[in-house]
Design an enzyme around this catalytic site. Sequence first.
Site, PDB file in Angstrom:
ATOM      1  N   HIS A 171       0.897  -1.164   0.203  1.00 55.11           N
ATOM      2  CA  HIS A 171      -0.076   0.080  -0.004  1.00 55.11           C
ATOM      3  C   HIS A 171       0.866   1.264   0.006  1.00 55.11           C
ATOM      4  CE1 HIS A 171      -2.840  -2.775   2.166  1.00 55.11           C
ATOM      5  NE2 HIS A 171      -3.603  -2.344   1.085  1.00 55.11           N
ATOM      6  N   LYS A 175      -1.457  -6.491  -8.250  1.00 52.46           N
ATOM      7  CA  LYS A 175      -1.712  -7.668  -7.280  1.00 52.46           C
ATOM      8  C   LYS A 175      -3.145  -8.106  -7.596  1.00 52.46           C
ATOM      9  CE  LYS A 175      -1.764  -9.900  -3.251  1.00 52.46           C
ATOM     10  NZ  LYS A 175      -3.346  -9.945  -3.240  1.00 52.46           N
TER      11      LYS A 175
HETATM   12  P1  AMP Z   1      -6.507  -3.834  -0.492  1.00 53.18           P
HETATM   13  O1  AMP Z   1      -6.322  -2.693   0.794  1.00 53.18           O
HETATM   14  O2  AMP Z   1      -6.118  -5.110  -0.475  1.00 53.18           O
HETATM   15  O3  AMP Z   1      -7.860  -3.285  -0.971  1.00 53.18           O
HETATM   16  O4  AMP Z   1      -5.544  -2.966  -1.465  1.00 53.18           O
HETATM   17  C1  AMP Z   1      -5.610  -1.427  -1.667  1.00 53.18           C
HETATM   18  C2  AMP Z   1      -4.660  -1.410  -2.863  1.00 53.18           C
HETATM   19  O5  AMP Z   1      -3.332  -1.928  -2.832  1.00 53.18           O
HETATM   20  C3  AMP Z   1      -5.406  -2.218  -4.262  1.00 53.18           C
HETATM   21  O6  AMP Z   1      -4.950  -1.412  -5.334  1.00 53.18           O
HETATM   22  C4  AMP Z   1      -4.414  -3.272  -4.135  1.00 53.18           C
HETATM   23  O7  AMP Z   1      -3.994  -3.825  -5.512  1.00 53.18           O
HETATM   24  C5  AMP Z   1      -3.043  -2.950  -3.683  1.00 53.18           C
HETATM   25  N1  AMP Z   1      -1.940  -3.748  -3.180  1.00 53.18           N
HETATM   26  C6  AMP Z   1      -2.406  -4.751  -2.432  1.00 53.18           C
HETATM   27  N2  AMP Z   1      -1.234  -5.410  -2.107  1.00 53.18           N
HETATM   28  C7  AMP Z   1      -0.600  -5.005  -2.896  1.00 53.18           C
HETATM   29  C8  AMP Z   1       0.932  -5.426  -3.169  1.00 53.18           C
HETATM   30  N3  AMP Z   1       1.522  -6.380  -2.516  1.00 53.18           N
HETATM   31  N4  AMP Z   1       1.726  -4.540  -3.656  1.00 53.18           N
HETATM   32  C9  AMP Z   1       1.276  -3.433  -4.603  1.00 53.18           C
HETATM   33  N5  AMP Z   1      -0.042  -3.299  -4.343  1.00 53.18           N
HETATM   34  C10 AMP Z   1      -0.860  -3.929  -3.545  1.00 53.18           C
END
Ligand code: AMP
Length: 280
Positions: A37, A151
């Site tokens: 994030h 991801k």
């Molecule tokens: P989430 O909180 O899981 O909904 O993710 C929020 C954002 O962070 C989304 O755009 C995800 O694709 C991105 N994200 C989650 N994990 C990763 C990672 N390991 N590397 C890069 N971006 C990520």
Amino acid sequence: MIIFRTILPYRKWLREQRSQGKSIGFVPTMGALHEGHLSLLRAAGNNGQTTVCSIFVNPTQFNDPNDFKLYPITTESDIQQLVSIGTDVLFLPSVEEMYPEGAIQQTSFELGNLENILEGAFRPGHFQGVCQVVSRLLDIVAPDNIYMGQKDYQQCMVIARLLELKQSATSLKIMPTLRETSGLAMSSRNMRLSEEERKKATAIWRTMKEMAGTLSSIPVPDLEKEAEQKLLAAGFDKVDYCTPADAATLGPWQPGIDAVILCAAFMGKVRLIDNLLVHA
Ligand code: AMP
């Protein structure tokens, strides 16, 4: 960092930013923040953009109520991390602020086959919920650029479609997946894994890389079978899919075109997803 829990004061602040000629880089999240994030927020902060992060665990995108109930919430540590990297604004709304008419899923987004395949097939309604929350966030935050992680490959394609449907002026920036040194993709859901399970979960990365190496020489159904067997042997409990797809459409992959290998599998009750791009 300014924390807004409601929309009106945010809008007032936004007007001031606009009057100073600032542009807004936005990173929507569900919290339980990790380096993945933060990498999106760092990218958003480049070129002097003002950075806005949202944390909202969106009830309308969870097809499994238990997954929603068990989703990790670590707000204090999230705030500390955001402050440490110089994030300008955190938007931290309640469910009532986001959905004053009730958290009922809208199903009005024309996503075509994108919502029925892969993640869509295993998580019915998920992408409609994602579009509902991101659409609302785009209307509130009004960013110039939105940053999302590769991801969630299919989600990035869905959001590109949403921006088209909304005829939005916001640009989507897709950023690379951050991984542990073991290869395991960083994910908020990793917090629910034991040390032992985290080690076993690295099999997703290994299996995808092995599939990439034999992509053109083995028929797809055999590749899928082999990948499932490897993941189960490594300690995964159930494999939803591990398959190559056309990187541009997510339709069936054929030799000669760019592929994305997409995987979703359960380690105990924790469902992990990951993907790997393979250029033709
Ligand atoms: P989430 O909180 O899981 O909904 O993710 C929020 C954002 O962070 C989304 O755009 C995800 O694709 C991105 N994200 C989650 N994990 C990763 C990672 N390991 N590397 C890069 N971006 C990520």
